[in-house]
Design a protein around this motif. Structure first.
Motif, short mmCIF file in Angstrom:
data_model
loop_
_atom_site.label_atom_id
_atom_site.label_comp_id
_atom_site.label_asym_id
_atom_site.label_seq_id
_atom_site.Cartn_x
_atom_site.Cartn_y
_atom_site.Cartn_z
N THR A 1 50.04 27.01 36.16
CA THR A 1 49.65 28.23 36.87
C THR A 1 48.41 27.95 37.71
OG1 THR A 1 50.53 29.68 35.14
CG2 THR A 1 48.90 30.62 36.63
N GLU B 1 45.95 30.22 40.08
CA GLU B 1 45.78 31.63 40.38
C GLU B 1 44.37 31.96 40.84
OE1 GLU B 1 46.79 33.75 36.82
OE2 GLU B 1 45.09 32.99 35.68
N TYR B 2 44.30 32.93 41.74
CA TYR B 2 43.06 33.57 42.21
C TYR B 2 42.05 32.56 42.77
CZ TYR B 2 45.31 37.21 39.53
OH TYR B 2 46.26 38.10 39.05
N SER C 1 53.68 28.61 38.69
CA SER C 1 53.27 29.94 39.16
C SER C 1 52.07 29.80 40.09
CB SER C 1 52.91 30.84 37.98
OG SER C 1 54.04 31.09 37.16
N ILE D 1 49.69 32.51 41.88
CA ILE D 1 49.46 33.93 41.77
C ILE D 1 48.12 34.31 42.40
CG2 ILE D 1 49.32 35.89 40.19
CD1 ILE D 1 51.99 34.43 40.01
N ASN E 1 46.47 33.89 45.16
CA ASN E 1 45.60 32.96 45.90
C ASN E 1 45.49 33.36 47.37
OD1 ASN E 1 45.28 30.79 43.71
ND2 ASN E 1 47.51 30.99 43.86
N ASN F 1 50.04 36.46 46.93
CA ASN F 1 49.16 35.58 47.68
C ASN F 1 48.96 36.09 49.12
OD1 ASN F 1 49.03 33.07 45.74
ND2 ASN F 1 51.19 33.66 45.85
#
Length: 230
Positions: free
Chosen positions: A12, A14-15, A43, A45, A47, A83
């Protein structure tokens, strides 16, 4: 950038804010996030990707590139959700040949020069894709009249998306459903091409509900064209 190597499982990202404007010496395959199969459960997520056009005609790659091949190099179960793609000289998502199980949903693509979603399906190994609730905006300097190129996919559902400026090309897209999308073609379309194209061995394609508009700025031609390649 970030490499997801062959053999990775349950990854993952993410962010994150991913910015590349300081990179030099980039080439056509300089991607921000790059995954090569075999990979499973990837994944991406929430971004933000800013991968701008290089000065003086320099090349660079996609924001997210997912590369798989049928057989033992497949990429499976990918989620790209929420995203923001601020800039890219190629695609927001570039995908090659072998991705089984893709959810591309709730993303915003603002200034992506080539197709926002580009599936290069040379081996027709893509399967089971859902592209939902994305907003794809016409870039400042488009390279082509399509926001999505769906090539070599068996089983794709494209639903509730807003395409502001460019349309959809389907090339060997089998069992593909386009449902309740709002598509406005303002960028010029060459020749007799449609806002939605279904060509070369595309089959079992369903296009229903939603809105498809071809503005005068796109030039004369069909809204939907189904037929052979060329």
């Amino acid at each position: 950038g970030i490499e997801v190597p062959a053999g990775a499982d349950n990854v993952t990202i993410e962010y994150l804010v991913l910015r590349t404007e300081e990179l030099t010496g980039t080439v056509e395959q300089t991607h921000v996030v790059w995954a090569r199969g075999p990979v499973s459960k990837l994944s991406l997520i929430g971004n933000t990707c800013d991968h701008p056009i290089r000065p003086n005609g320099g090349k660079s790659g996609d924001c997210f590139s997912v590369l798989g091949y049928p057989g033992d190099q497949m990429v499976r179960d990918v989620r790209i959700v929420g995203n923001t793609f601020l800039r890219s000289s190629r695609s927001a998502l570039g995908s090659h040949s072998g991705v089984d199980g893709m959810l591309f949903a709730d993303n915003v693509s603002i200034d992506v020069r080539a197709q926002d979603i580009d599936t290069e399906g040379g081996d027709a190994g893509h399967a089971n894709w859902v592209i939902a609730r994305n907003r794809l905006v016409l870039p400042q300097h488009p390279a082509g009249s399509a926001a999505m190129q769906l090539a070599g996919i068996t089983g794709a559902t494209v639903v509730d998306n807003k395409l502001n400026g460019r349309g959809i090309n389907m090339y060997r897209c089998n069992t593909c459903t386009l449902e309740n999308n709002t598509i406005t073609q303002s960028y010029p379309v060459g020749g007799d091409y449609g806002v939605i194209e279904g060509i070369k061995d595309s089959s079992h394609v369903l296009i229903h509900r939603g809105s498809i508009t071809r503005l005068a700025s796109a030039g004369p031609g069909p809204v939907i064209r189904i037929g052979p390649h060329g």
